[in-house]
Design a protein around this motif. Structure first.
Motif, PDB file in Angstrom:
ATOM      1  N   PRO A  64     -77.416   6.689  49.689  1.00 11.33           N
ATOM      2  CA  PRO A  64     -76.797   7.791  48.939  1.00 11.33           C
ATOM      3  C   PRO A  64     -75.856   8.651  49.771  1.00 11.33           C
ATOM      4  CG  PRO A  64     -79.139   7.626  48.431  1.00 11.33           C
ATOM      5  CD  PRO A  64     -78.885   6.678  49.558  1.00 11.33           C
ATOM      6  N   GLU A  65     -76.115   8.784  51.062  1.00  6.24           N
ATOM      7  CA  GLU A  65     -75.306   9.702  51.860  1.00  6.24           C
ATOM      8  C   GLU A  65     -73.852   9.252  52.010  1.00  6.24           C
ATOM      9  OE1 GLU A  65     -77.997   7.325  54.769  1.00  6.24           O
ATOM     10  OE2 GLU A  65     -78.184   8.345  52.822  1.00  6.24           O
ATOM     11  N   LEU A  67     -72.033   8.257  49.652  1.00 10.39           N
ATOM     12  CA  LEU A  67     -71.355   8.503  48.387  1.00 10.39           C
ATOM     13  C   LEU A  67     -71.178   9.987  48.079  1.00 10.39           C
ATOM     14  CD1 LEU A  67     -73.215   5.842  46.203  1.00 10.39           C
ATOM     15  CD2 LEU A  67     -70.947   5.633  47.236  1.00 10.39           C
ATOM     16  N   THR A  68     -71.551  10.843  49.002  1.00  4.62           N
ATOM     17  CA  THR A  68     -71.558  12.278  48.699  1.00  4.62           C
ATOM     18  C   THR A  68     -70.173  12.806  48.328  1.00  4.62           C
ATOM     19  OG1 THR A  68     -71.334  12.742  51.062  1.00  4.62           O
ATOM     20  CG2 THR A  68     -73.567  12.759  50.129  1.00  4.62           C
ATOM     21  N   ARG A  69     -69.109  12.167  48.827  1.00  2.00           N
ATOM     22  CA  ARG A  69     -67.757  12.608  48.490  1.00  2.00           C
ATOM     23  C   ARG A  69     -67.133  11.785  47.377  1.00  2.00           C
ATOM     24  NH1 ARG A  69     -64.937  14.444  54.239  1.00  2.00           N
ATOM     25  NH2 ARG A  69     -66.631  15.819  54.909  1.00  2.00           N
ATOM     26  N   GLY A  70     -67.963  11.033  46.704  1.00  3.25           N
ATOM     27  CA  GLY A  70     -67.499  10.316  45.526  1.00  3.25           C
ATOM     28  C   GLY A  70     -67.046   8.894  45.794  1.00  3.25           C
ATOM     29  N   ALA A  87     -70.534   5.588  39.469  1.00  2.00           N
ATOM     30  CA  ALA A  87     -70.493   6.955  39.989  1.00  2.00           C
ATOM     31  C   ALA A  87     -71.365   7.881  39.151  1.00  2.00           C
ATOM     32  CB  ALA A  87     -69.052   7.455  40.007  1.00  2.00           C
ATOM     33  N   ALA A  90     -74.888   7.467  40.110  1.00  2.00           N
ATOM     34  CA  ALA A  90     -75.151   8.080  41.410  1.00  2.00           C
ATOM     35  C   ALA A  90     -75.019   9.598  41.378  1.00  2.00           C
ATOM     36  CB  ALA A  90     -74.192   7.504  42.457  1.00  2.00           C
ATOM     37  N   VAL A  92     -72.112  11.268  41.320  1.00  2.00           N
ATOM     38  CA  VAL A  92     -70.988  11.672  42.165  1.00  2.00           C
ATOM     39  C   VAL A  92     -69.690  11.478  41.382  1.00  2.00           C
ATOM     40  CG1 VAL A  92     -72.221  11.093  44.283  1.00  2.00           C
ATOM     41  CG2 VAL A  92     -70.737   9.373  43.207  1.00  2.00           C
ATOM     42  N   PRO A  93     -68.604  12.145  41.785  1.00  2.00           N
ATOM     43  CA  PRO A  93     -67.338  11.989  41.055  1.00  2.00           C
ATOM     44  C   PRO A  93     -66.670  10.650  41.324  1.00  2.00           C
ATOM     45  CG  PRO A  93     -67.055  13.448  42.942  1.00  2.00           C
ATOM     46  CD  PRO A  93     -68.530  13.174  42.847  1.00  2.00           C
ATOM     47  N   ALA A 140     -64.030   9.493  50.590  1.00  3.44           N
ATOM     48  CA  ALA A 140     -64.817   8.860  49.533  1.00  3.44           C
ATOM     49  C   ALA A 140     -64.999   7.371  49.829  1.00  3.44           C
ATOM     50  CB  ALA A 140     -64.122   9.054  48.185  1.00  3.44           C
TER      51      ALA A 140
END
Length: 313
Positions: A64-65, A67-70, A87, A90, A92-93, A140
């Motif tokens: 998961p880390e 994908l924090t910025r999408g 997305a 998850a 995220v954007p 991202a």
């Protein structure tokens, strides 16, 4: 990539995507000269295409880390929608870049899934360059539609379901854009059904794999002129080319107009609303681009949903 990647992807995505049905194309008003024709209805897949398999498999392999910025992707339409859905799963954007020839229905669907939509470039390759730059700027994660082992493995799970549900077929007809679908399916088919004929179908205005196979190496097309955004790609990936070179019998070409006629045929005969890539296998049969031998069982992939078949033009 190898068969183990596809088998692992099938286990990984089970319960996260649909197992789509097979339908036999019989009782036809205008038969195609094929005695035993089966269609795999990936147009009924979540998001409307097989692309959900690859995007979901890629998502489930990532911590998961990262994908924090999408997530960012470039797409002719279907891969973008699948990425937008990943997305959303998850939390995220998603930013999706499309070329200017993308269908309005795909843009509408992308926005429905909550994606940030950008239209830029005349073909996928140009949208891809914009998307890669944006992914780098944002930090991202980039979901490539075919130059990604886990995405290609996810697409290959289509073939496993076909063989499990109706047994081995003699001929598999597969639409080609960048080549990830046919590479993934061919990897699975050669393991389970090694004598099968695997045939790719491209538009004459985007003969990416066709011309690369003829040249014996990956080539970049001087121009991409097809109107079918989901099958438009100026250059495939070397790893895709190697799989296709070794496992696919050949790649045939059909005109955009043949894809349109095939989409109308699917709607008239079977009530299936396919996008033009989803009608590629029917177009190859209607035009005689692929010759079927007597007694051969044929599987065509209806790989994407659309409204083209209902327009009746």
């Amino acid at each position: 990539m190898n068969f183990a990647d596809v088998a692992q992807a099938a286990e990984r995505i089970r319960g996260h995507v649909r197992r789509t049905p097979m339908v036999r194309a019989d009782q036809l008003f205008a038969p195609l000269g094929v005695e035993d024709l089966w269609l795999k209805l990936e147009c009924l897949q979540v998001t409307g295409s097989f692309k959900a398999r690859g995007a979901t498999n890629r998502l489930l392999t990532l911590p998961p880390e990262v994908l924090t910025r999408g997530i960012v992707a470039a797409s002719g339409g279907n891969h973008g929608v699948a990425t937008a859905r990943a997305a959303r799963l998850a939390g995220v954007p998603a930013a999706i870049y499309l070329p200017g020839n993308a269908a309005a229905s795909k843009i509408e669907k992308l926005r429905g899934w909550g994606a940030e939509v950008h239209v830029g470039g005349s073909v996928w390759d140009e949208a891809h360059e914009l998307a890669r730059a944006e992914a780098e700027r944002r930090g991202a994660y980039y979901f490539h539609p075919f130059a990604d082992r886990q995405i290609v493995a996810g697409q290959g799970t289509v073939a496993l379901e076909i063989i499990e549900d109706v047994g081995p077929c003699d001929v598999y007809l597969v639409a080609v854009g960048g080549g990830g679908l046919i590479a993934g399916m061919a990897t699975a088919i050669r393991e389970k059904n090694p004598s099968a004929r695997i045939i790719g179908i491209e538009p004459t205005g985007s003969p990416t794999l066709h011309d690369s196979l003829r040249a014996g190496e990956v080539v970049r097309l001087p121009a991409v002129t097809t109107r079918v955004a989901t099958m438009a790609c100026g250059r495939t990936d070397e790893s895709i080319f190697e799989i296709v070179r070794d496992a696919v019998e050949r790649v045939v070409l059909v005109e955009d107009e043949a894809l349109e006629a095939a989409a109308r045929w699917l709607w008239f005969e079977l009530g299936i609303a396919a996008d033009l890539s989803g009608a590629a296998s029917i177009a190859a049969l209607m035009t005689g681009a692929v010759a079927i031998r007597p007694g051969e069982r044929v599987c065509g992939l209806v790989c994407g949903a659309g409204t083209e078949g209902m327009q009746g033009r």
